[in-house]
Motif scaffolding. Structure first.
Motif, PDB file in Angstrom:
ATOM      1  N   LEU A  63      10.290 -10.929 -44.547  1.00 26.67           N
ATOM      2  CA  LEU A  63      11.372 -11.461 -45.368  1.00 26.67           C
ATOM      3  C   LEU A  63      11.402 -12.985 -45.445  1.00 26.67           C
ATOM      4  N   ASP A  64      10.398 -13.648 -44.869  1.00 27.70           N
ATOM      5  CA  ASP A  64      10.357 -15.109 -44.891  1.00 27.70           C
ATOM      6  C   ASP A  64       8.912 -15.562 -45.045  1.00 27.70           C
ATOM      7  N   PRO A  65       8.572 -16.204 -46.160  1.00 24.22           N
ATOM      8  CA  PRO A  65       7.182 -16.637 -46.384  1.00 24.22           C
ATOM      9  C   PRO A  65       6.653 -17.602 -45.318  1.00 24.22           C
ATOM     10  N   SER A  66       7.557 -18.222 -44.567  1.00 23.63           N
ATOM     11  CA  SER A  66       7.109 -19.181 -43.550  1.00 23.63           C
ATOM     12  C   SER A  66       6.917 -18.555 -42.174  1.00 23.63           C
ATOM     13  N   ASP A  67       7.262 -17.283 -42.019  1.00 26.64           N
ATOM     14  CA  ASP A  67       7.149 -16.618 -40.720  1.00 26.64           C
ATOM     15  C   ASP A  67       5.785 -15.939 -40.613  1.00 26.64           C
ATOM     16  N   HIS A  68       4.799 -16.710 -40.182  1.00 26.20           N
ATOM     17  CA  HIS A  68       3.436 -16.176 -40.119  1.00 26.20           C
ATOM     18  C   HIS A  68       2.787 -16.378 -38.752  1.00 26.20           C
ATOM     19  N   ARG A  69       3.582 -16.516 -37.709  1.00 20.06           N
ATOM     20  CA  ARG A  69       3.013 -16.686 -36.370  1.00 20.06           C
ATOM     21  C   ARG A  69       2.486 -15.349 -35.852  1.00 20.06           C
ATOM     22  N   ASP A  70       1.411 -15.396 -35.083  1.00 13.38           N
ATOM     23  CA  ASP A  70       0.876 -14.241 -34.349  1.00 13.38           C
ATOM     24  C   ASP A  70       0.804 -12.970 -35.204  1.00 13.38           C
ATOM     25  N   ILE A  71       0.251 -13.097 -36.384  1.00 12.73           N
ATOM     26  CA  ILE A  71       0.248 -11.962 -37.313  1.00 12.73           C
ATOM     27  C   ILE A  71      -0.453 -10.742 -36.721  1.00 12.73           C
ATOM     28  N   ALA A  72      -1.644 -10.924 -36.201  1.00 14.85           N
ATOM     29  CA  ALA A  72      -2.415  -9.788 -35.682  1.00 14.85           C
ATOM     30  C   ALA A  72      -1.695  -9.117 -34.512  1.00 14.85           C
ATOM     31  N   LEU A  73      -1.144  -9.922 -33.612  1.00 14.03           N
ATOM     32  CA  LEU A  73      -0.458  -9.376 -32.443  1.00 14.03           C
ATOM     33  C   LEU A  73       0.798  -8.612 -32.846  1.00 14.03           C
ATOM     34  N   ARG A  74       1.557  -9.149 -33.754  1.00 11.63           N
ATOM     35  CA  ARG A  74       2.803  -8.496 -34.173  1.00 11.63           C
ATOM     36  C   ARG A  74       2.525  -7.215 -34.946  1.00 11.63           C
ATOM     37  N   LEU A  75       1.475  -7.213 -35.748  1.00 11.76           N
ATOM     38  CA  LEU A  75       1.113  -5.985 -36.459  1.00 11.76           C
ATOM     39  C   LEU A  75       0.623  -4.918 -35.476  1.00 11.76           C
ATOM     40  N   GLU A  76      -0.051  -5.340 -34.441  1.00  8.36           N
ATOM     41  CA  GLU A  76      -0.503  -4.394 -33.418  1.00  8.36           C
ATOM     42  C   GLU A  76       0.695  -3.744 -32.718  1.00  8.36           C
ATOM     43  N   LYS A  77       1.699  -4.551 -32.410  1.00  8.42           N
ATOM     44  CA  LYS A  77       2.916  -4.016 -31.793  1.00  8.42           C
ATOM     45  C   LYS A  77       3.623  -3.050 -32.744  1.00  8.42           C
ATOM     46  N   ALA A  78       3.688  -3.426 -34.002  1.00  7.50           N
ATOM     47  CA  ALA A  78       4.331  -2.558 -34.986  1.00  7.50           C
ATOM     48  C   ALA A  78       3.578  -1.238 -35.123  1.00  7.50           C
ATOM     49  N   ALA A  79       2.255  -1.297 -35.078  1.00  9.59           N
ATOM     50  CA  ALA A  79       1.439  -0.087 -35.212  1.00  9.59           C
ATOM     51  C   ALA A  79       1.751   0.908 -34.094  1.00  9.59           C
ATOM     52  N   LYS A  80       1.992   0.404 -32.889  1.00  8.05           N
ATOM     53  CA  LYS A  80       2.335   1.288 -31.774  1.00  8.05           C
ATOM     54  C   LYS A  80       3.682   1.953 -32.001  1.00  8.05           C
ATOM     55  N   LEU A  81       4.628   1.190 -32.541  1.00  2.74           N
ATOM     56  CA  LEU A  81       5.937   1.760 -32.841  1.00  2.74           C
ATOM     57  C   LEU A  81       5.834   2.832 -33.916  1.00  2.74           C
ATOM     58  N   PHE A  82       5.045   2.578 -34.957  1.00  2.38           N
ATOM     59  CA  PHE A  82       4.852   3.571 -36.013  1.00  2.38           C
ATOM     60  C   PHE A  82       4.179   4.817 -35.454  1.00  2.38           C
ATOM     61  N   ALA A  83       3.240   4.636 -34.531  1.00  2.00           N
ATOM     62  CA  ALA A  83       2.541   5.775 -33.933  1.00  2.00           C
ATOM     63  C   ALA A  83       3.502   6.667 -33.167  1.00  2.00           C
ATOM     64  N   GLU A  84       4.520   6.078 -32.556  1.00  2.00           N
ATOM     65  CA  GLU A  84       5.517   6.867 -31.839  1.00  2.00           C
ATOM     66  C   GLU A  84       6.272   7.791 -32.789  1.00  2.00           C
ATOM     67  N   TYR A  85       6.352   7.394 -34.052  1.00  7.99           N
ATOM     68  CA  TYR A  85       6.999   8.218 -35.079  1.00  7.99           C
ATOM     69  C   TYR A  85       5.987   9.104 -35.811  1.00  7.99           C
ATOM     70  N   GLY A  86       4.733   9.061 -35.362  1.00 12.91           N
ATOM     71  CA  GLY A  86       3.696   9.857 -36.004  1.00 12.91           C
ATOM     72  C   GLY A  86       3.305   9.338 -37.366  1.00 12.91           C
ATOM     73  N   ARG A  87       3.440   8.021 -37.570  1.00 12.44           N
ATOM     74  CA  ARG A  87       3.174   7.424 -38.873  1.00 12.44           C
ATOM     75  C   ARG A  87       2.141   6.307 -38.767  1.00 12.44           C
ATOM     76  N   LEU A  88       1.433   6.106 -39.868  1.00 14.84           N
ATOM     77  CA  LEU A  88       0.469   5.017 -39.963  1.00 14.84           C
ATOM     78  C   LEU A  88       1.201   3.736 -40.323  1.00 14.84           C
ATOM     79  N   LEU A  89       0.836   2.650 -39.670  1.00 10.91           N
ATOM     80  CA  LEU A  89       1.457   1.361 -39.952  1.00 10.91           C
ATOM     81  C   LEU A  89       1.370   1.054 -41.448  1.00 10.91           C
ATOM     82  N   THR A  90       2.504   0.690 -42.034  1.00  7.20           N
ATOM     83  CA  THR A  90       2.566   0.371 -43.459  1.00  7.20           C
ATOM     84  C   THR A  90       3.354  -0.918 -43.646  1.00  7.20           C
ATOM     85  N   VAL A  91       2.800  -1.840 -44.413  1.00  2.15           N
ATOM     86  CA  VAL A  91       3.475  -3.094 -44.732  1.00  2.15           C
ATOM     87  C   VAL A  91       3.858  -3.073 -46.203  1.00  2.15           C
TER      88      VAL A  91
END
Length: 270
Positions: free
Chosen positions: A67-95
């Motif tokens: 929601l903020d074009p300037s919030d781009h820190r640690d993109i790979a790490l944050r997406l990895e964390k999100a992917a684990k959360l999505f996996a807990e719901y049985g879903r593939l990470l989607t942006v």
């Protein structure tokens, strides 16, 4: 405008057809859109809004929303964390990629070969510019179950989603109008859910049965939905439609809706 204010072209468009967007308008429509279609689980990572709903496969209810074009820190790490959360719901990470997605994040997904899909358009309409009349020839119904049964029938969806849809609609906090058109012989022919959030009204779950398309039913349903919203104080209407739904886009453009911005979904390369 910044480089991120320019949208990518939709499939089939030339590069030069990319359009400019008004980011404050995007931010406001994104906010009312989340309230109009609430997810069961919501979590923020910085300005990234993570939405998940175990009982329903809707993409809008199961995605990461930057929601903020300037919030781009640690993109790979944050997406990895999100992917684990999505996996807990049985879903593939989607942006969900909108004009608010940081350009660096878009570049990262491009570089990693993320798959784009389900391109959509967001339209809006100034209700003062439409002559909708003053009376109400169609009133919304109160029976959520009846509305959902009709929506499932018209959309030819799995009846098993009824419980999830019921939970979603009952959790909408702004005022809602459930519109149902029926025919004595054909049964349910069209439905729409209007969510009024202060001066903005969202047109959701809009569907017209195949048997009555191109007969003015969609336009009548749209007018009834907009008339109800305006009588309750809405100044502007908005809606979202998939880019390949040409018939719906034609209906909305003829009704006076104009494009505000575009978005798409992306998943990691498998």
């Amino acid at each position: 405008m910044t480089p991120n204010d320019r949208q990518p072209p939709m499939p089939g468009e030339a590069v030069g057809e990319a359009t400019m967007v008004d980011l404050p308008s995007v931010r406001r429509l994104e906010a009312v859109g989340f309230r109009a279609w609430p997810a069961a689980f919501v979590q923020y990572d910085g300005s990234w809004l993570i939405r998940l709903t175990a009982g329903h496969d809707s993409k809008r209810l199961n995605c990461v929303n930057p929601l903020d074009p300037s919030d781009h820190r640690d993109i790979a790490l944050r997406l990895e964390k999100a992917a684990k959360l999505f996996a807990e719901y049985g879903r593939l990470l989607t942006v969900r990629q909108t004009p608010l997605t940081p350009p660096q994040m878009v570049a990262y997904m491009d570089g990693e070969g993320w798959t784009p899909f389900s391109h959509s358009l967001v339209f809006s309409l100034d209700l003062a510019e439409r002559d909708l009349g003053e009376g109400m020839d169609h009133l919304p119904i109160k029976d959520v179950g009846r509305f959902i049964d009709a929506r499932i029938l018209i959309g030819k969806e799995d009846p098993e989603i009824k419980a999830a849809l019921t939970e979603i609609i009952n959790s909408i906090k702004p005022e809602c109008g459930l519109f149902l058109f029926e025919d004595r012989e054909l049964g349910p022919t069209a439905v729409s859910l209007v969510v009024q959030d202060n001066d903005l009204a969202g047109i959701m779950q809009f569907a017209v049965a195949e048997a009555v398309r191109r007969r003015g039913v969609g336009r009548a349903l749209l007018d009834a939905s907009l008339r109800w919203a305006r009588l309750r104080g809405a100044k502007k209407a908005w809606l979202q439609v998939e880019a390949d739904n040409r018939a719906a886009i034609e209906l909305y453009r003829k009704a006076g809706f104009t494009e505000v911005y575009r978005y798409l979904y992306r998943t990691p390369k498998v």
